[in-house]
Design a protein around this motif. Structure first.
Motif, PDB file in Angstrom:
ATOM      1  N   ILE A  20       0.883  -1.169   0.000  1.00  0.00           N
ATOM      2  CA  ILE A  20       0.000   0.000   0.000  1.00  0.00           C
ATOM      3  C   ILE A  20       0.917   1.213   0.000  1.00  0.00           C
ATOM      4  CG2 ILE A  20      -1.751   1.321   1.220  1.00  0.00           C
ATOM      5  CD1 ILE A  20      -2.838  -1.278   0.169  1.00  0.00           C
ATOM      6  N   THR A  21       0.834   1.984  -1.062  1.00  0.00           N
ATOM      7  CA  THR A  21       1.676   3.169  -1.211  1.00  0.00           C
ATOM      8  C   THR A  21       0.806   4.417  -1.147  1.00  0.00           C
ATOM      9  OG1 THR A  21       3.492   2.128  -2.427  1.00  0.00           O
ATOM     10  CG2 THR A  21       3.081   4.436  -2.910  1.00  0.00           C
ATOM     11  N   TYR A  22       1.308   5.438  -0.487  1.00  0.00           N
ATOM     12  CA  TYR A  22       0.531   6.668  -0.324  1.00  0.00           C
ATOM     13  C   TYR A  22       0.441   7.419  -1.652  1.00  0.00           C
ATOM     14  CZ  TYR A  22      -1.012  11.173   1.513  1.00  0.00           C
ATOM     15  OH  TYR A  22      -1.718  12.314   1.750  1.00  0.00           O
ATOM     16  N   GLY A  23      -0.765   7.643  -2.129  1.00  0.00           N
ATOM     17  CA  GLY A  23      -0.999   8.402  -3.347  1.00  0.00           C
ATOM     18  C   GLY A  23      -1.300   9.852  -3.019  1.00  0.00           C
ATOM     19  N   ALA A  24      -0.485  10.757  -3.536  1.00  0.00           N
ATOM     20  CA  ALA A  24      -0.531  12.150  -3.094  1.00  0.00           C
ATOM     21  C   ALA A  24      -1.195  13.108  -4.078  1.00  0.00           C
ATOM     22  CB  ALA A  24       0.886  12.632  -2.779  1.00  0.00           C
ATOM     23  N   PHE A  25      -2.062  12.590  -4.945  1.00  0.00           N
ATOM     24  CA  PHE A  25      -2.770  13.461  -5.889  1.00  0.00           C
ATOM     25  C   PHE A  25      -3.702  14.422  -5.145  1.00  0.00           C
ATOM     26  CE2 PHE A  25      -5.621  13.302  -9.996  1.00  0.00           C
ATOM     27  CZ  PHE A  25      -5.401  14.659 -10.201  1.00  0.00           C
TER      28      PHE A  25
ATOM     29  N   ASP B 220       4.062   6.124   9.949  1.00  0.00           N
ATOM     30  CA  ASP B 220       4.011   5.492  11.266  1.00  0.00           C
ATOM     31  C   ASP B 220       3.378   4.104  11.221  1.00  0.00           C
ATOM     32  OD1 ASP B 220       5.191   7.731  12.356  1.00  0.00           O
ATOM     33  OD2 ASP B 220       3.314   8.585  13.112  1.00  0.00           O
ATOM     34  N   HIS B 221       2.601   3.838  10.173  1.00  0.00           N
ATOM     35  CA  HIS B 221       1.899   2.550  10.071  1.00  0.00           C
ATOM     36  C   HIS B 221       2.451   1.683   8.938  1.00  0.00           C
ATOM     37  CE1 HIS B 221      -0.821   4.663  12.776  1.00  0.00           C
ATOM     38  NE2 HIS B 221      -1.289   3.477  13.112  1.00  0.00           N
ATOM     39  N   GLY B 222       3.720   1.913   8.599  1.00  0.00           N
ATOM     40  CA  GLY B 222       4.415   1.002   7.700  1.00  0.00           C
ATOM     41  C   GLY B 222       4.381   1.340   6.233  1.00  0.00           C
ATOM     42  N   VAL B 223       3.671   2.396   5.856  1.00  0.00           N
ATOM     43  CA  VAL B 223       3.641   2.814   4.446  1.00  0.00           C
ATOM     44  C   VAL B 223       4.898   3.641   4.195  1.00  0.00           C
ATOM     45  CG1 VAL B 223       2.433   4.171   2.701  1.00  0.00           C
ATOM     46  CG2 VAL B 223       1.131   2.767   4.312  1.00  0.00           C
ATOM     47  N   THR B 224       5.881   3.028   3.572  1.00  0.00           N
ATOM     48  CA  THR B 224       7.173   3.699   3.385  1.00  0.00           C
ATOM     49  C   THR B 224       7.301   4.394   2.039  1.00  0.00           C
ATOM     50  OG1 THR B 224       8.151   1.677   2.480  1.00  0.00           O
ATOM     51  CG2 THR B 224       8.329   2.023   4.866  1.00  0.00           C
ATOM     52  N   SER B 225       6.333   4.165   1.132  1.00  0.00           N
ATOM     53  CA  SER B 225       6.437   4.666  -0.237  1.00  0.00           C
ATOM     54  C   SER B 225       5.398   5.757  -0.489  1.00  0.00           C
ATOM     55  CB  SER B 225       6.259   3.517  -1.232  1.00  0.00           C
ATOM     56  OG  SER B 225       7.082   2.420  -0.872  1.00  0.00           O
ATOM     57  N   LEU B 226       5.851   6.845  -1.091  1.00  0.00           N
ATOM     58  CA  LEU B 226       4.993   8.007  -1.343  1.00  0.00           C
ATOM     59  C   LEU B 226       5.037   8.335  -2.825  1.00  0.00           C
ATOM     60  CD1 LEU B 226       6.434  10.226   1.567  1.00  0.00           C
ATOM     61  CD2 LEU B 226       4.508   8.613   1.711  1.00  0.00           C
ATOM     62  N   ASP B 227       3.886   8.337  -3.474  1.00  0.00           N
ATOM     63  CA  ASP B 227       3.800   8.601  -4.909  1.00  0.00           C
ATOM     64  C   ASP B 227       3.196   9.976  -5.153  1.00  0.00           C
ATOM     65  OD1 ASP B 227       3.730   7.322  -7.840  1.00  0.00           O
ATOM     66  OD2 ASP B 227       1.865   8.433  -7.537  1.00  0.00           O
ATOM     67  N   THR B 228       3.924  10.808  -5.877  1.00  0.00           N
ATOM     68  CA  THR B 228       3.480  12.170  -6.128  1.00  0.00           C
ATOM     69  C   THR B 228       3.790  12.549  -7.573  1.00  0.00           C
ATOM     70  OG1 THR B 228       3.637  14.463  -5.325  1.00  0.00           O
ATOM     71  CG2 THR B 228       5.660  13.141  -5.252  1.00  0.00           C
ATOM     72  N   ALA B 229       3.644  13.821  -7.904  1.00  0.00           N
ATOM     73  CA  ALA B 229       3.946  14.326  -9.243  1.00  0.00           C
ATOM     74  C   ALA B 229       3.973  15.843  -9.198  1.00  0.00           C
ATOM     75  CB  ALA B 229       2.897  13.862 -10.253  1.00  0.00           C
ATOM     76  N   PRO B 230       4.782  16.470 -10.052  1.00  0.00           N
ATOM     77  CA  PRO B 230       4.789  17.931 -10.106  1.00  0.00           C
ATOM     78  C   PRO B 230       3.417  18.516 -10.376  1.00  0.00           C
ATOM     79  CG  PRO B 230       6.660  17.050 -11.311  1.00  0.00           C
ATOM     80  CD  PRO B 230       5.782  15.881 -10.952  1.00  0.00           C
ATOM     81  N   PHE B 231       2.627  17.843 -11.222  1.00  0.00           N
ATOM     82  CA  PHE B 231       1.325  18.379 -11.603  1.00  0.00           C
ATOM     83  C   PHE B 231       0.331  18.421 -10.449  1.00  0.00           C
ATOM     84  CE2 PHE B 231      -3.031  17.350 -13.045  1.00  0.00           C
ATOM     85  CZ  PHE B 231      -3.334  18.581 -13.624  1.00  0.00           C
TER      86      PHE B 231
END
Length: 330
Positions: free
Chosen positions: A16-21, A45-56
């Protein structure tokens, strides 16, 4: 949390990766800065180490918020996934292929173009690194295919950035099978980020088999169909007028989706889980799906998303869900 290897790289991402849209605010009815940062912290803090983002996303705001949220964290334990290729600034407007009109936080119309030339990629990456407060990206992805730039040029540039240490791995987004094959002639792709959900399974025909055979990870975005599969938008939940989902949800037969959601809700309830958690967990279990993106605009949503991996779905339950999906998609 489960961690999964990205392609043939040495990167291990949280399933589960954090989606930052959404935290970018634009197209999502705005955002609250504190809630957004709290959501990122709760994810970590709950183990989600990956963060997905974009300039847009929020015209740079999403990356800026992530940079602020992680500045006191151990960078080596966080994987940052970002993108390039959607341009809106005046220096690039008119270059590439026109995509659509976005709206900034002042309500101004902003034309957006797909543009993935070598010079633009290098420019965008430097801007992203500055906003994120880091000197490398774990995964760099082209946001959408650009018909005006040869795929080889785009891939060669990402290979150069790997050699320079600016990025650790190269990926694509929204590439069809032909485009994936062409890209593979120049670089070994780590991943392809594509839209995939219970309601949108088109990639299972060709993209998934090819990816499995060639060790290319699939990163699934919109697994909850931007909140539709949470069930809450069938209960008089109001969206702000500038929320793009007002139009987005119109592509679905909402009465059929609601009926499907009601059929699988008891499975979630029996596990003391939310419908969102059941849907996310189902998505992580599908063949070829390595990483599932889940957005969160506050800490509570982030904690709920992370908890999805704790759900056990039996073979019988998977068959029941599959049977009802087949009926829904007829």
């Amino acid at each position: 949390m489960e961690y999964r290897k990205l392609g043939t790289t040495d990167l291990n991402l949280s399933s589960i990766t954090y989606g930052a849209f959404a935290i970018g605010g634009s197209m999502w009815g705005g955002n609250e800065k504190k809630d957004s940062i709290d959501a990122i912290h709760a994810s970590l803090d709950h183990g989600v180490t990956s963060l997905d983002t974009a300039p847009f996303y929020g015209f740079g705001l999403s990356e800026t918020l992530i940079g602020e949220a992680i500045k006191e964290k151990d960078r080596s334990k966080i994987q940052i996934l970002s993108k390039f290729g959607l341009v809106w600034d005046k220096s690039n407007q008119g270059k590439g292929k026109y995509f659509f009109d976005a709206t900034d936080d002042q309500g101004n119309r902003v034309p957006v173009y797909k543009f993935a030339s070598k010079a633009n990629i290098i420019k965008e990456v430097e801007e992203s690194l500055k906003r994120l407060g880091t000197d490398y990206l774990d995964l760099l992805q082209i946001h959408w295919p650009d018909a005006t730039t040869p795929i080889a040029e785009t891939m060669e540039t990402m290979d150069l950035l790997i050699q320079q240490g600016k990025i650790r791995a190269a990926g694509v987004c929204n590439y069809d099978l032909s485009q994936i094959k062409t890209a593979g002639e120049t670089i070994k792709l780590a991943s392809n980020q594509v839209s995939y959900s219970m309601l949108n399974r088109g990639i299972e025909t060709d993209v998934v088999p090819y990816s499995l055979a060639n060790d290319i990870s699939i990163i699934a975005y919109s697994p909850l169909e931007r909140g539709l599969l949470t069930g809450k938008y069938f209960k008089d939940s109001k969206l702000k007028s500038d929320d793009h989902r007002n139009g987005y949800f119109g592509q679905f037969q909402l009465d059929k989706v609601e009926a499907f959601v009601n059929k699988i809700q008891p499975i979630a309830a029996a596990k003391n889980a939310t419908l969102s958690q059941l849907v996310l967990r189902w998505t992580t279990l599908q063949p070829g799906i390595t990483i599932v993106l889940a957005g969160a605009r506050n800490a509570q949503q982030a904690i709920e998303n992370a908890g999805a991996v704790d759900i056990q779905i039996s073979e019988e339950e998977l068959k029941f869900i599959g049977k009802n999906l087949a009926q829904l998609n007829k």
